[in-house]
Structures are given as C-alpha cells and as structure tokens.
Scaffold this active site. Structure first.
Site, PDB file in Angstrom:
ATOM      1  N   ILE A 158     -40.591 -29.248 -38.079  1.00 53.77           N
ATOM      2  CA  ILE A 158     -40.277 -30.524 -38.712  1.00 53.77           C
ATOM      3  C   ILE A 158     -39.047 -31.153 -38.071  1.00 53.77           C
ATOM      4  CG2 ILE A 158     -39.675 -31.669 -40.883  1.00 53.77           C
ATOM      5  CD1 ILE A 158     -41.138 -29.320 -42.311  1.00 53.77           C
ATOM      6  N   ASP A 177     -28.875 -25.018 -35.921  1.00 50.49           N
ATOM      7  CA  ASP A 177     -29.850 -24.020 -36.358  1.00 50.49           C
ATOM      8  C   ASP A 177     -29.368 -22.685 -35.817  1.00 50.49           C
ATOM      9  OD1 ASP A 177     -32.100 -22.253 -36.545  1.00 50.49           O
ATOM     10  OD2 ASP A 177     -33.387 -23.998 -36.802  1.00 50.49           O
ATOM     11  N   THR A 233     -35.597 -33.423 -47.320  1.00 48.97           N
ATOM     12  CA  THR A 233     -37.032 -33.192 -47.531  1.00 48.97           C
ATOM     13  C   THR A 233     -37.342 -31.705 -47.440  1.00 48.97           C
ATOM     14  OG1 THR A 233     -37.407 -33.653 -45.180  1.00 48.97           O
ATOM     15  CG2 THR A 233     -37.770 -35.473 -46.726  1.00 48.97           C
ATOM     16  N   ALA A 234     -36.296 -30.876 -47.555  1.00 51.66           N
ATOM     17  CA  ALA A 234     -36.475 -29.431 -47.460  1.00 51.66           C
ATOM     18  C   ALA A 234     -36.511 -28.820 -48.859  1.00 51.66           C
ATOM     19  CB  ALA A 234     -35.361 -28.830 -46.596  1.00 51.66           C
ATOM     20  N   ARG A 235     -35.416 -28.181 -49.289  1.00 49.77           N
ATOM     21  CA  ARG A 235     -35.385 -27.519 -50.587  1.00 49.77           C
ATOM     22  C   ARG A 235     -34.223 -28.046 -51.426  1.00 49.77           C
ATOM     23  NH1 ARG A 235     -39.763 -26.800 -49.725  1.00 49.77           N
ATOM     24  NH2 ARG A 235     -41.003 -24.889 -49.619  1.00 49.77           N
ATOM     25  N   ASP A 259     -36.185 -35.520 -51.826  1.00 52.08           N
ATOM     26  CA  ASP A 259     -37.590 -35.237 -52.135  1.00 52.08           C
ATOM     27  C   ASP A 259     -37.750 -33.894 -52.848  1.00 52.08           C
ATOM     28  OD1 ASP A 259     -40.462 -35.791 -51.937  1.00 52.08           O
ATOM     29  OD2 ASP A 259     -40.511 -34.146 -50.477  1.00 52.08           O
ATOM     30  N   GLU A 264     -37.540 -28.565 -60.959  1.00 53.60           N
ATOM     31  CA  GLU A 264     -38.764 -29.346 -60.774  1.00 53.60           C
ATOM     32  C   GLU A 264     -39.792 -28.903 -61.811  1.00 53.60           C
ATOM     33  OE1 GLU A 264     -40.153 -29.190 -56.742  1.00 53.60           O
ATOM     34  OE2 GLU A 264     -38.270 -29.944 -55.914  1.00 53.60           O
ATOM     35  N   HIS A 283     -41.136 -34.452 -54.525  1.00 48.56           N
ATOM     36  CA  HIS A 283     -41.470 -33.330 -53.639  1.00 48.56           C
ATOM     37  C   HIS A 283     -42.870 -33.513 -53.026  1.00 48.56           C
ATOM     38  CE1 HIS A 283     -40.275 -28.874 -52.911  1.00 48.56           C
ATOM     39  NE2 HIS A 283     -40.801 -29.425 -51.827  1.00 48.56           N
ATOM     40  N   GLY A 285     -43.175 -34.776 -49.701  1.00 47.72           N
ATOM     41  CA  GLY A 285     -43.033 -34.979 -48.262  1.00 47.72           C
ATOM     42  C   GLY A 285     -44.230 -34.471 -47.473  1.00 47.72           C
TER      43      GLY A 285
END
Length: 309
Positions: A158, A177, A233-235, A259, A264, A283, A285
């Site tokens: 991604i 990363d 848009t991850a966690r 997102d 949730e 959520h 995405g």
C-alpha cells in the site's frame, strides 16, 4: 447455514464471501457468523460446528474462540491486518495465521489519496458551504501538493502505491519502515523522526504492533510542521485520537482523514462529532468490489495452502 457430516467446516466471520472464493472452498461446509459477530457468537458457532479453518472478516479472535473448536488448524484474515487475531495464542496452540497481503493494496492506496486530496483542497467544507448557498471563491485558498513533502510510515504494497502517486504529483517522498533499507528511485528512506518532522502530508500504512501503538500522539505531533495533514487508512490504534482532536482545534494539524478507530463501529455521538477539518470514513479503505474479490480469493487460497501442510 448448517454443516453436513461429510465435509470439514470453515467458519466465515461475516454474512457473505465473494462467489469466486466460495467456489474455491467447495470441499468445505461454509458457516457464516453474520454481520459483525461478537465473541459469544463466535464461541457458540465454534463449539457447535468445530471448524477446521476460519476466514476472518469482522470481529476479534481471542484464545477463547480458538479453544471452542478442537479441530481448528488455520485462521485466514480477509485482508492484510491481523491485529484482530491473538497471534500469540494461535502460535501456542499450533494454529496457523495467514493474511491476504497486498490483496487490497490498490483500494487502500486510492482511499488514502482521496483523503489527502479532500484534506488539501477542503472539498468537504467547500461542498457544505456551496449547499448552504455560499460562494467562497474570493476568500478560499487550498494547499497545492506539488513540491510538498509526503511522509509515509510503512512501505509495503500500500505504501509503495501511495508513494508512486506522490512522485507523479511532483512531491518529495520520504518513508520510514524498519524493515526497508532501500526504495525505488525518488523515494528517500529516513528515520521516523525525519519523516514526521519534515512532511506536510503524513500517511500511515503500517501494521499495529505493541511498539507503535499511539504513534501519532501529543509529543510526536509537537515535532510536526504547523499545518500538517495526517491520514490514517491503517489501524486505529496508531493514533491517539484525543491528541489529534486537540491539534486540529489548535490549528497545528490543518486537516486529518481517518478510516480506522480505537473503537469500532464508531456510531452515534462520539468524541469526533463536530470537529472541524476532520474527514471520517467507516474503515472502508479496502472496500471496493475488486478488493472484496481479491481478499476473498486470497483468504481462501491461504486456507487451502495451510491445510496441505
């Protein structure tokens, strides 16, 4: 759907699965847990049907769910993130955990860019003003992305797609990363502090771990540029939500797009209600038609491959 005696059972923690994936799993009896199943429902279904495998779309899979089926051998995630599965408990029980890595990469990267553009160009706010009868042409100034720095945390499938778009827009692209030492031409590998402190736009594309929980917090936000845009848009656990709300209200963060969330589903009145310059999506995405098929077939393939071992 009830299970028959002659086929092994596969439990799907949702109410549906792509038809292409169902065809791949014809040698199993598929049992669907329904929309957003809770832990008690999953335990009861595992006790009743004793599945050999699970495809996890919704809900959490703690040790209690695993222990409810003595036959369980593999848990396959319908997506890339496996933080909803207790992987340590699975390893202790000899249960394989597999993820559909990259299956929704295009969808999530596109969603991240939709949020970045909406934040930079104030699309949601301008749309609302237009519907209310206003014409802000003489007063509005949006953010031009060309020449700005895009900082990415996480450089998997991604993140790589997100970076390619940034380069195409003429942005400087920096990535952090811990598992990446080099990157394609035009992409700078940097430290986390360099990415967070030098970027006008920060987009999160990493898994949630015990080491990076609340990565975006009051202290890290304080080191960011004034007027930064943050997109996740991850966690949800990567972001200290109260810290982001405070920074938006103070003007430190220009706008944010989220997102995923700590809790949730996020429904009704909640702490984000009424916060300006904040775009929220539920959520979704990875929720495209193509990604739904890709994730379903990848999850099915992971089950079949794991059970061959």
């Amino acid at each position: 759907m009830s299970a028959s005696a002659h086929k092994p059972v596969l439990l799907v923690t949702s109410s549906d699965l792509a038809s292409q994936a169902v065809e791949m799993l014809e040698s199993f009896d598929l049992v669907y847990a329904g929309k957003n199943p809770d832990e008690g429902t999953l335990v009861a279904l595992c006790e009743q049907h004793q599945p050999v495998a699970m495809i996890v779309r919704f809900g959490k899979i703690p040790a209690r769910v695993m222990d409810a089926s003595k036959k369980l051998r593999v848990i396959s995630k319908h997506g890339a993130g496996i933080d909803s599965i207790d992987t340590a408990a699975a390893a202790e029980r000899g249960i394989l955990v597999r993820a559909a890595a990259g299956a929704n990469a295009a969808a999530v990267a596109e969603h991240a860019w939709a949020m970045i553009f909406a934040c930079a160009k104030s699309l949601v706010q301008l749309n609302g003003r237009m519907h209310d009868g206003h014409w802000d042409k003489s007063t509005h100034k949006s953010l031009e992305l060309q020449g700005k720095t895009l900082g990415l945390v996480g450089f998997g499938a991604i993140g790589q797609r997100t970076a390619a778009v940034g380069l195409a827009l003429g942005m400087r692209v920096m990535v952090f990363d811990p598992f990446v030492s080099n990157a394609p031409e035009g992409v700078e590998v940097a430290s986390l502090d360099e990415v967070l402190s030098q970027s006008e736009v920060i987009s999160l594309h990493c898994p949630l771990t015990s080491d990076n929980r609340n990565l975006i917090n009051r202290e890290t936000i304080s080191r960011m540029r004034d007027g930064v845009i943050i997109v996740n848009t991850a966690r949800g656990g990567l972001v200290d939500e109260e810290a982001v709300i405070e920074a938006i209200r103070a003007g430190k963060i220009r706008a944010a797009g989220l997102d995923s969330f700590h809790t949730e589903p996020l429904t009704g009145e909640h702490h984000f209600t009424g916060v300006p310059n904040l775009i929220l999506t539920p959520h979704v995405g990875g929720g495209t038609t193509d990604a739904y098929v890709n994730m379903g077939t990848a999850a099915a393939r992971n089950v079949l491959d794991a059970l061959k071992q």
